[in-house]
Design a protein around this motif. Structure first.
Motif, PDB file in Angstrom:
ATOM      1  N   GLY A  57       0.806  -1.217   0.000  1.00 39.92           N
ATOM      2  CA  GLY A  57       0.000   0.000   0.000  1.00 39.92           C
ATOM      3  C   GLY A  57       0.835   1.260   0.000  1.00 39.92           C
ATOM      4  O   GLY A  57       0.575   2.200  -0.763  1.00 39.92           O
ATOM      5  N   VAL A  58       1.859   1.287   0.851  1.00 38.86           N
ATOM      6  CA  VAL A  58       2.717   2.475   0.938  1.00 38.86           C
ATOM      7  C   VAL A  58       3.507   2.664  -0.358  1.00 38.86           C
ATOM      8  O   VAL A  58       3.692   3.797  -0.832  1.00 38.86           O
ATOM      9  N   THR A  59       3.959   1.562  -0.953  1.00 38.21           N
ATOM     10  CA  THR A  59       4.709   1.655  -2.205  1.00 38.21           C
ATOM     11  C   THR A  59       3.839   2.215  -3.316  1.00 38.21           C
ATOM     12  O   THR A  59       4.284   3.066  -4.100  1.00 38.21           O
ATOM     13  N   PHE A  60       2.582   1.762  -3.389  1.00 40.42           N
ATOM     14  CA  PHE A  60       1.681   2.331  -4.391  1.00 40.42           C
ATOM     15  C   PHE A  60       1.525   3.833  -4.179  1.00 40.42           C
ATOM     16  O   PHE A  60       1.605   4.614  -5.135  1.00 40.42           O
ATOM     17  N   PHE A  61       1.278   4.230  -2.941  1.00 42.19           N
ATOM     18  CA  PHE A  61       1.077   5.652  -2.666  1.00 42.19           C
ATOM     19  C   PHE A  61       2.300   6.473  -3.073  1.00 42.19           C
ATOM     20  O   PHE A  61       2.173   7.514  -3.737  1.00 42.19           O
ATOM     21  N   LEU A  62       3.488   6.016  -2.711  1.00 44.91           N
ATOM     22  CA  LEU A  62       4.702   6.771  -2.989  1.00 44.91           C
ATOM     23  C   LEU A  62       4.990   6.859  -4.480  1.00 44.91           C
ATOM     24  O   LEU A  62       5.243   7.941  -5.009  1.00 44.91           O
ATOM     25  N   PHE A  63       4.920   5.719  -5.160  1.00 41.78           N
ATOM     26  CA  PHE A  63       5.338   5.703  -6.563  1.00 41.78           C
ATOM     27  C   PHE A  63       4.237   6.153  -7.526  1.00 41.78           C
ATOM     28  O   PHE A  63       4.547   6.784  -8.545  1.00 41.78           O
ATOM     29  N   ALA A  64       2.981   5.828  -7.233  1.00 40.58           N
ATOM     30  CA  ALA A  64       1.899   6.182  -8.148  1.00 40.58           C
ATOM     31  C   ALA A  64       1.249   7.530  -7.823  1.00 40.58           C
ATOM     32  O   ALA A  64       0.924   8.296  -8.732  1.00 40.58           O
ATOM     33  N   LEU A  88      14.441  -4.608  -1.658  1.00 40.14           N
ATOM     34  CA  LEU A  88      15.026  -3.930  -0.509  1.00 40.14           C
ATOM     35  C   LEU A  88      14.213  -4.107   0.772  1.00 40.14           C
ATOM     36  O   LEU A  88      14.713  -4.630   1.768  1.00 40.14           O
ATOM     37  N   VAL A  89      12.984  -3.675   0.761  1.00 35.54           N
ATOM     38  CA  VAL A  89      12.185  -3.669   1.986  1.00 35.54           C
ATOM     39  C   VAL A  89      11.812  -5.089   2.421  1.00 35.54           C
ATOM     40  O   VAL A  89      11.849  -5.416   3.613  1.00 35.54           O
ATOM     41  N   LEU A  90      11.458  -5.942   1.457  1.00 36.73           N
ATOM     42  CA  LEU A  90      11.026  -7.308   1.760  1.00 36.73           C
ATOM     43  C   LEU A  90      12.095  -8.322   1.345  1.00 36.73           C
ATOM     44  O   LEU A  90      11.768  -9.465   0.993  1.00 36.73           O
ATOM     45  N   ARG A  91      13.329  -7.929   1.405  1.00 39.47           N
ATOM     46  CA  ARG A  91      14.409  -8.800   0.931  1.00 39.47           C
ATOM     47  C   ARG A  91      14.522 -10.099   1.737  1.00 39.47           C
ATOM     48  O   ARG A  91      15.063 -11.090   1.242  1.00 39.47           O
ATOM     49  N   ASN A  92      14.035 -10.111   2.965  1.00 37.44           N
ATOM     50  CA  ASN A  92      14.096 -11.325   3.776  1.00 37.44           C
ATOM     51  C   ASN A  92      12.835 -12.178   3.659  1.00 37.44           C
ATOM     52  O   ASN A  92      12.738 -13.221   4.305  1.00 37.44           O
ATOM     53  N   ARG A  93      11.891 -11.720   2.869  1.00 34.12           N
ATOM     54  CA  ARG A  93      10.647 -12.461   2.668  1.00 34.12           C
ATOM     55  C   ARG A  93      10.704 -13.141   1.312  1.00 34.12           C
ATOM     56  O   ARG A  93      10.568 -12.503   0.269  1.00 34.12           O
TER      57      ARG A  93
END
Length: 253
Positions: free
Chosen positions: A42-49, A98-103
């Motif tokens: 959700g945050v990625t959509f808000f930031l980039f879009a 980057l953010v979810l690199r461990n997932r």
């Protein structure tokens, strides 16, 4: 004044844009999904879009090039599709890298996709509908608005109530597409030799947006949504094949 039926459908569709993604995430949570992945989407959509892409639109569409683009639906559709594809898929790529690199569990792709698409639905549909209802209430209580805003609300009030159901269907299709594109980009990030899927995601996103935007200028709503649904089904078919080959857990491929 907007009809009671139309107002009720607007409220229903707005509420469902919150309840639907949340219910989807609860379903994924029982299968290993995490709310953190959802919120990163959700945050990625808000930031980039909604931030970075909108800055580009402000610069381009207010320039002489913007006048050319807006005078030709084909060029405008190409520009809009590419902008959405590049910004959203780059954001998706960076989130997984980057953010979810461990997932690295495959459920991460779906959890992120629901969050990405859910945030889009909330911002583009729920916020807009609640804002419109507030403005209608201002007018109904004797308030005044800018003439152009009043004219826009009058046009909105003249729409058949069923149009709001189409908007709800459009969001379901969009969330589905976001989940499939998340699988493509997640595969590109996590699987060796699959980086080309990132470029494929950009191209497919751009093509889907281009075709639906241009078709909306020539076809009725039902045909446009049918086209969007065809895109969603094709992407689901592609994503399911990739998803099955991804590891369920880091230790258990």
């Amino acid at each position: 004044m907007i009809s009671t039926g139309a107002a009720a459908l607007m409220i229903l569709m707005a509420v469902l844009t919150v309840v639907g993604p949340a219910a989807g995430m609860l379903f994924l949570r029982r299968r290993g999904g995490r709310w953190r992945d959802f919120w990163v989407g959700g945050v990625t959509f808000f930031l980039f879009a909604m931030v970075l892409e909108q800055i580009l639109h402000t610069l381009v569409l207010r320039s002489p090039l913007g006048q050319v683009l807006q005078s030709n639906i084909w060029l405008y559709g190409l520009y809009g599709g590419l902008a959405a594809g590049i910004f959203e898929e780059v954001g998706r790529f960076l989130a997984f890298k980057l953010v979810l690199r461990n997932r690295r569990e495959r459920i991460t792709a779906l959890s992120y996709g629901v969050g990405h698409g859910g945030m889009e639905a909330f911002l583009l549909l729920a916020v807009t509908y609640f804002n419109n209802l507030y403005l209608f209430s201002v007018l109904s209580n004797g308030g005044t608005l800018a003439p152009e805003l009043t004219a826009a609300l009058e046009n909105l009030a003249a729409l058949p109530a069923v149009m709001y159901l189409w908007a709800g269907l459009e969001r379901v299709i969009a969330i589905t597409i976001h989940m499939t594109l998340s699988v493509l980009v997640f595969t590109a990030v996590t699987r060796p030799g699959k980086r080309w899927l990132f470029l494929a995601a950009i191209g497919l996103h751009a093509a889907a947006d281009f075709s639906t935007l241009v078709s909306a200028a020539y076809l009725p709503v039902a045909a446009v949504e049918l086209l969007a649904a065809a895109w969603a089904l094709a992407l689901v078919w592609l994503a399911v094949g990739l998803y099955k080959k991804l590891p369920q857990t880091p230790e258990n491929p």
